[in-house]
Design a protein around this motif. Structure first.
Motif, short mmCIF file in Angstrom:
data_model
loop_
_atom_site.label_atom_id
_atom_site.label_comp_id
_atom_site.label_asym_id
_atom_site.label_seq_id
_atom_site.Cartn_x
_atom_site.Cartn_y
_atom_site.Cartn_z
N VAL A 1 0.84 -1.19 0.00
CA VAL A 1 0.00 0.00 0.00
C VAL A 1 0.88 1.24 0.00
CG1 VAL A 1 -1.78 1.30 1.22
CG2 VAL A 1 -1.85 -1.20 1.21
N VAL A 2 0.81 2.04 -1.06
CA VAL A 2 1.59 3.27 -1.20
C VAL A 2 0.75 4.44 -0.72
CG1 VAL A 2 2.83 4.78 -2.80
CG2 VAL A 2 2.81 2.30 -3.18
N ASP A 3 1.18 5.08 0.34
CA ASP A 3 0.42 6.19 0.92
C ASP A 3 0.73 7.48 0.17
OD1 ASP A 3 -1.22 7.67 2.46
OD2 ASP A 3 -0.09 7.48 4.33
N HIS A 4 0.33 7.51 -1.09
CA HIS A 4 0.55 8.68 -1.94
C HIS A 4 -0.41 8.58 -3.12
CE1 HIS A 4 2.66 12.18 -3.31
NE2 HIS A 4 3.70 12.00 -2.52
N PHE A 5 -0.47 9.65 -3.95
CA PHE A 5 -1.38 9.60 -5.09
C PHE A 5 -0.65 9.30 -6.39
CE2 PHE A 5 -0.12 14.02 -4.61
CZ PHE A 5 0.13 14.44 -5.90
N PHE A 6 0.67 9.11 -6.32
CA PHE A 6 1.43 8.62 -7.47
C PHE A 6 2.69 7.92 -6.94
CE2 PHE A 6 3.30 12.74 -6.69
CZ PHE A 6 4.65 12.60 -7.01
N CYS A 7 3.38 7.24 -7.84
CA CYS A 7 4.56 6.47 -7.42
C CYS A 7 5.77 7.39 -7.29
CB CYS A 7 4.84 5.36 -8.43
SG CYS A 7 3.67 4.00 -8.38
N ASP A 8 5.90 7.99 -6.13
CA ASP A 8 7.06 8.81 -5.82
C ASP A 8 8.07 7.98 -5.05
OD1 ASP A 8 8.61 11.04 -5.89
OD2 ASP A 8 7.50 12.16 -4.37
N ALA A 9 9.31 8.44 -5.00
CA ALA A 9 10.38 7.64 -4.40
C ALA A 9 10.17 7.40 -2.90
CB ALA A 9 11.73 8.29 -4.67
N SER A 10 9.89 8.46 -2.17
CA SER A 10 9.81 8.35 -0.70
C SER A 10 8.80 7.33 -0.21
CB SER A 10 9.53 9.72 -0.09
OG SER A 10 10.59 10.61 -0.33
N PRO A 11 7.53 7.35 -0.65
CA PRO A 11 6.59 6.34 -0.16
C PRO A 11 6.92 4.93 -0.61
CG PRO A 11 5.60 7.67 -1.88
CD PRO A 11 6.87 8.33 -1.52
N LEU A 12 7.62 4.78 -1.74
CA LEU A 12 8.02 3.45 -2.18
C LEU A 12 9.16 2.91 -1.32
CD1 LEU A 12 7.92 3.75 -6.09
CD2 LEU A 12 6.36 2.47 -4.62
N LEU A 13 10.08 3.77 -0.95
CA LEU A 13 11.21 3.32 -0.14
C LEU A 13 10.77 2.81 1.22
CD1 LEU A 13 13.92 6.05 -0.90
CD2 LEU A 13 13.80 3.72 -1.77
N VAL A 14 9.70 3.38 1.75
CA VAL A 14 9.18 2.93 3.04
C VAL A 14 8.75 1.47 2.98
CG1 VAL A 14 7.34 3.30 4.72
CG2 VAL A 14 8.46 5.26 3.68
N LEU A 15 8.32 1.00 1.80
CA LEU A 15 7.81 -0.35 1.65
C LEU A 15 8.90 -1.39 1.37
CD1 LEU A 15 4.68 0.37 -0.58
CD2 LEU A 15 4.81 0.24 1.92
N SER A 16 10.10 -0.94 1.09
CA SER A 16 11.17 -1.89 0.75
C SER A 16 11.62 -2.67 1.97
CB SER A 16 12.36 -1.13 0.16
OG SER A 16 13.44 -2.01 -0.08
N CYS A 17 11.89 -3.97 1.76
CA CYS A 17 12.39 -4.80 2.86
C CYS A 17 13.88 -5.10 2.69
CB CYS A 17 11.58 -6.09 2.96
SG CYS A 17 11.44 -7.00 1.42
N THR A 18 14.57 -4.31 1.89
CA THR A 18 16.02 -4.40 1.76
C THR A 18 16.63 -3.04 2.09
OG1 THR A 18 15.76 -3.99 -0.62
CG2 THR A 18 16.07 -6.27 0.07
N ASP A 19 17.94 -3.01 2.19
CA ASP A 19 18.65 -1.79 2.59
C ASP A 19 18.43 -0.69 1.55
OD1 ASP A 19 20.26 0.03 3.79
OD2 ASP A 19 22.16 -0.95 3.25
N ILE A 20 17.99 0.49 2.00
CA ILE A 20 17.69 1.59 1.08
C ILE A 20 18.69 2.73 1.21
CG2 ILE A 20 15.22 1.08 1.08
CD1 ILE A 20 14.86 3.42 3.03
N SER A 21 19.74 2.55 2.00
CA SER A 21 20.67 3.66 2.26
C SER A 21 21.36 4.13 0.99
CB SER A 21 21.70 3.25 3.30
OG SER A 21 22.40 2.08 2.89
N LEU A 22 21.79 3.21 0.13
CA LEU A 22 22.45 3.59 -1.12
C LEU A 22 21.46 4.29 -2.05
CD1 LEU A 22 24.90 3.58 -2.97
CD2 LEU A 22 24.22 1.29 -3.76
#
Length: 316
Positions: free
Chosen positions: A176-197
């Motif tokens: 579930v993306v808490d946004h009205f389009f696919c922006d980077a920030s709400p997608l990164l919240v859903l990732s289950c791998t390291d997002i630091s890079l």
């Protein structure tokens, strides 16, 4: 980083929450975005038509303005119709993984192109005010094509690295993306791998685009202000600077929201506030731009009146 669960499965589609979670006033919110979208299409479409049909407006400034209007139409058409579909049915809120990345790429592409195009427009204003005698030679047809083509090409290449790193992340939990389009920030919240890079790449690319384009704009206006202050009469100074006020207003609004949204290294922030800011630069700004460029512009208003008069004569 959230570790993948033992029985994890790859996410193949996302559900866009957008503003559909607002149960009270659901219909007014839908109507608001629909009206904003229709206004964007109408205003920018009329501006493009007026400039295209009026030979007196076939100048570099209006050539750039047509490209800006095209960008604004693409901006809203990329996000608003999908969001409006989400109000109609639950199936309208789903978007496939590939379509989501495509939307992210195109949105970043359009935003970056607008940054570079606004920088090109600042250069046009610099030449017009600081070296007016050489304006035709310095901002001719070939130069305009080079500046606009370079803006579109630079914008097209900008999302390549960020979207590539996004495609390397694993999404195995909530979709579930808490946004009205696919922006980077709400997608990164859903990732289950390291997002630091990925976060660092986003930060550096966004910073590079904004600094390069804003540097050109700041330097251009530094020379413009210096040249305007050297004009003896106050009326002359007013006329000279009035040719820049519309562009300066658009730049201030657009860059202000972009710096706030994207030049950050952390995704943890108020999601609702981010959505409001996103609405401002992705939906409200495309409505305001043609108004800003036409309300104080006598050339555009006269051309519009002539077009209306010709339309009435044709209708009769």
């Amino acid at each position: 980083m959230r570790p993948p669960p033992d029985n994890w499965t790859l996410v193949t589609e996302f559900v866009m929450v957008g503003f559909t979670g607002i149960h009270e006033g659901h219909f007014p919110v839908f109507c608001f975005f629909l009206v904003m979208y229709l206004l964007t299409l109408m205003e920018n479409g009329i501006l493009i038509l007026v400039v295209a049909l009026e030979k007196r407006l076939h100048t570099p400034m209006y050539f750039f303005l047509i490209h800006l209007s095209c960008l604004d139409i693409c901006y809203t058409s990329l996000t608003v119709p999908k969001m409006l579909a989400g109000f109609g049915s639950p199936s309208g809120r789903t978007i496939s993984y590939f379509a989501c990345l495509t939307q992210l790429y195109l949105f970043t592409f359009l935003g970056s192109t607008e940054c570079f195009l606004l920088a090109a427009m600042a250069y046009d204003r610099y030449v017009a005010i600081c070296v007016p005698l050489h304006y035709q030679a310095m901002v001719g047809r070939d130069t305009c094509l080079l500046l606009t083509g370079g803006s579109w090409l630079a914008g097209l290449l900008t999302p390549a690295l960020p979207v590539y790193y996004m495609s390397q992340l694993t999404f195995c939990g909530p979709n579930v993306v808490d946004h009205f389009f696919c922006d980077a920030s709400p997608l990164l919240v859903l990732s289950c791998t390291d997002i630091s890079l990925k976060e660092m790449v986003d930060f550096l690319v966004s910073l590079a685009v904004l600094l390069i384009s804003s540097f050109i704009i700041v330097v251009s206006y530094a020379y413009i202000i210096s040249a305007v202050l050297k004009i003896d009469s106050s009326a002359g100074r007013g006329r000279a600077f009035s040719t820049c006020t519309a562009h300066l207003t658009v730049v201030s609004v657009f860059y202000g929201t972009l710096f706030f949204m994207y030049v950050r290294t952390k995704v943890t922030s108020s999601v609702n506030f981010n959505k409001v800011v996103s609405v401002f630069y992705a939906i409200v700004t495309p409505v305001l731009n043609p108004l800003i460029y036409s309300l104080r512009n006598t050339e555009v208003k006269r051309a519009l009146y002539r077009l209306i008069a010709k339309t009435k004569q044709f209708a009769v």
